[in-house]
Write a protein that holds these residues in place. Structure first.
Motif, PDB file in Angstrom:
ATOM      1  N   SER A   1       0.851  -1.194   0.000  1.00 52.56           N
ATOM      2  CA  SER A   1       0.000   0.000   0.000  1.00 52.56           C
ATOM      3  C   SER A   1       0.884   1.241   0.000  1.00 52.56           C
ATOM      4  CB  SER A   1      -0.899   0.009   1.238  1.00 52.56           C
ATOM      5  OG  SER A   1      -1.894  -0.973   1.119  1.00 52.56           O
ATOM      6  N   CYS A   2       0.506   2.212  -0.833  1.00 50.96           N
ATOM      7  CA  CYS A   2       1.307   3.426  -1.011  1.00 50.96           C
ATOM      8  C   CYS A   2       0.507   4.630  -0.514  1.00 50.96           C
ATOM      9  CB  CYS A   2       1.636   3.579  -2.506  1.00 50.96           C
ATOM     10  SG  CYS A   2       2.600   5.044  -2.878  1.00 50.96           S
ATOM     11  N   ARG A   3       1.148   5.497   0.250  1.00 45.03           N
ATOM     12  CA  ARG A   3       0.448   6.686   0.754  1.00 45.03           C
ATOM     13  C   ARG A   3       1.162   7.981   0.354  1.00 45.03           C
ATOM     14  NH1 ARG A   3       0.309   2.587   4.418  1.00 45.03           N
ATOM     15  NH2 ARG A   3      -1.773   1.809   4.956  1.00 45.03           N
ATOM     16  N   ASP A   4       2.049   7.873  -0.610  1.00 38.00           N
ATOM     17  CA  ASP A   4       2.789   9.041  -1.102  1.00 38.00           C
ATOM     18  C   ASP A   4       3.006   8.811  -2.611  1.00 38.00           C
ATOM     19  OD1 ASP A   4       4.404  11.231  -1.429  1.00 38.00           O
ATOM     20  OD2 ASP A   4       6.039  10.520  -0.142  1.00 38.00           O
ATOM     21  N   PHE A   5       2.160   9.455  -3.421  1.00 34.84           N
ATOM     22  CA  PHE A   5       2.156   9.183  -4.864  1.00 34.84           C
ATOM     23  C   PHE A   5       2.837  10.292  -5.652  1.00 34.84           C
ATOM     24  CE2 PHE A   5      -1.112   6.334  -3.451  1.00 34.84           C
ATOM     25  CZ  PHE A   5      -1.089   5.285  -4.349  1.00 34.84           C
ATOM     26  N   ALA A   6       3.479   9.907  -6.771  1.00 33.82           N
ATOM     27  CA  ALA A   6       3.988  10.887  -7.730  1.00 33.82           C
ATOM     28  C   ALA A   6       2.819  11.413  -8.556  1.00 33.82           C
ATOM     29  CB  ALA A   6       5.018  10.217  -8.636  1.00 33.82           C
ATOM     30  N   ALA A   7       3.014  12.596  -9.133  1.00 34.00           N
ATOM     31  CA  ALA A   7       1.934  13.186  -9.936  1.00 34.00           C
ATOM     32  C   ALA A   7       1.938  12.663 -11.375  1.00 34.00           C
ATOM     33  CB  ALA A   7       2.076  14.698  -9.938  1.00 34.00           C
ATOM     34  N   ALA A   8       2.925  11.823 -11.719  1.00 35.10           N
ATOM     35  CA  ALA A   8       3.055  11.362 -13.110  1.00 35.10           C
ATOM     36  C   ALA A   8       1.750  10.733 -13.599  1.00 35.10           C
ATOM     37  CB  ALA A   8       4.190  10.345 -13.202  1.00 35.10           C
ATOM     38  N   PRO A   9       1.341  11.081 -14.833  1.00 36.08           N
ATOM     39  CA  PRO A   9       0.064  10.565 -15.336  1.00 36.08           C
ATOM     40  C   PRO A   9       0.125   9.079 -15.705  1.00 36.08           C
ATOM     41  CG  PRO A   9       1.140  11.887 -17.020  1.00 36.08           C
ATOM     42  CD  PRO A   9       2.005  11.979 -15.792  1.00 36.08           C
TER      43      PRO A   9
END
Ligand SMILES: Cc1cc2nc3c(=O)[nH]c(=O)nc-3n(C[C@H](O)[C@H](O)[C@H](O)COP(=O)(O)O)c2cc1C
Length: 225
Positions: free
Chosen positions: A36-44
């Motif tokens: 589970s990830c709680r820090d995402f990049a903005a990359a589309p």
């Protein structure tokens, strides 16, 4: 169509036992790399990828084949901002204003989660999953649905697996309550928001709580009788 129409069983491949074993082992290795990830990049992420993953989820088994699910995939910055604002308002009640029972807060403590959910805006996709109380296999069907939570849970698990297999990180998010998702996604009141899946790439600064890496060994989750 006759109610008992049948076609020969199809789409099934008999595998040599060694290949079966190898595939089972490889699939476990693949899924063991999901976190589970709680820090995402903005990359589309292309919409077509999300659409194919939802198609995969839509093949899930369901009670009487009623397929009691709806997936609202959100990439609009404005709608993501609305989801974040509404989710954080609920989460502030949960974390900061004492609505959360003490034992629940204690269970969550090792994960380090709090009311702040910036990833709901940064991640390229949010998929709001709705459970339908009435429906059927064809558009417009309004029959009673059965085993709704089981069916939607299985389809959601398949969606998480499909997204991971496609190279995306996810978070299963459950702001409580989630009725605001009906309004934001334009879904009817008789659909129950089931959960919100966040999907995208992990940010370079993303971390994993070590608590989440504790997975029970086979002997604790299965018996072979
Ligand atoms: C039904 C469900 C609801 C969850 N809700 C949240 C949530 O609201 N916020 C959050 O940060 N994580 C949430 N999680 C993620 C869990 O904390 C996470 O799956 C668990 O710690 C195990 O970590 P892993 O997914 O990396 O294996 C939820 C998971 C499930 C299955």
């Amino acid at each position: 169509m006759q109610p008992h129409d049948q076609v020969p069983f199809r789409d099934f491949e008999v595998l040599p036992e060694a290949e079966m074993q190898a595939r089972a082992r490889d699939f476990h290795a693949l899924l063991a790399r999901r976190h589970s990830c709680r820090d995402f990049a903005a990359a589309p992420v292309p919409q077509a990828v999300i659409a194919d993953c939802i198609r995969a989820a839509g093949t899930a088994p369901s009670g009487a084949n009623h397929q009691p699910w709806f997936f609202a995939a959100i990439s609009s910055p404005d709608l993501k901002a609305q989801v974040r604002a509404a989710a954080e308002a609920e989460e502030r009640g949960f974390y900061d204003e004492g609505k959360a029972p003490a034992d629940w807060r204690a269970a969550l403590a090792p994960l380090g989660t709090d009311a702040s959910k910036p990833y709901l805006e940064t991640a390229p996709w949010l998929v709001a999953i709705f459970a339908q109380r009435r429906g059927g296999p064809r558009p417009g069907d309004k029959a009673k649905n059965y085993y709704i939570n089981e069916s939607v849970g299985i389809a959601t698990g398949m969606l998480i697996t499909a997204l991971h297999q496609a190279g995306l990180a996810t978070l299963t998010h459950t702001p409580n309550p989630m009725q605001f998702l009906n309004r934001i996604c334009g879904r009817p009141d008789d659909e129950k928001p089931f959960l919100l899946l966040v999907a995208g790439y992990p940010a370079a600064s993303a971390t994993i709580p070590t608590h989440a890496l504790i997975k029970k060994p086979l002997g604790d989750i299965a018996s072979f009788l």
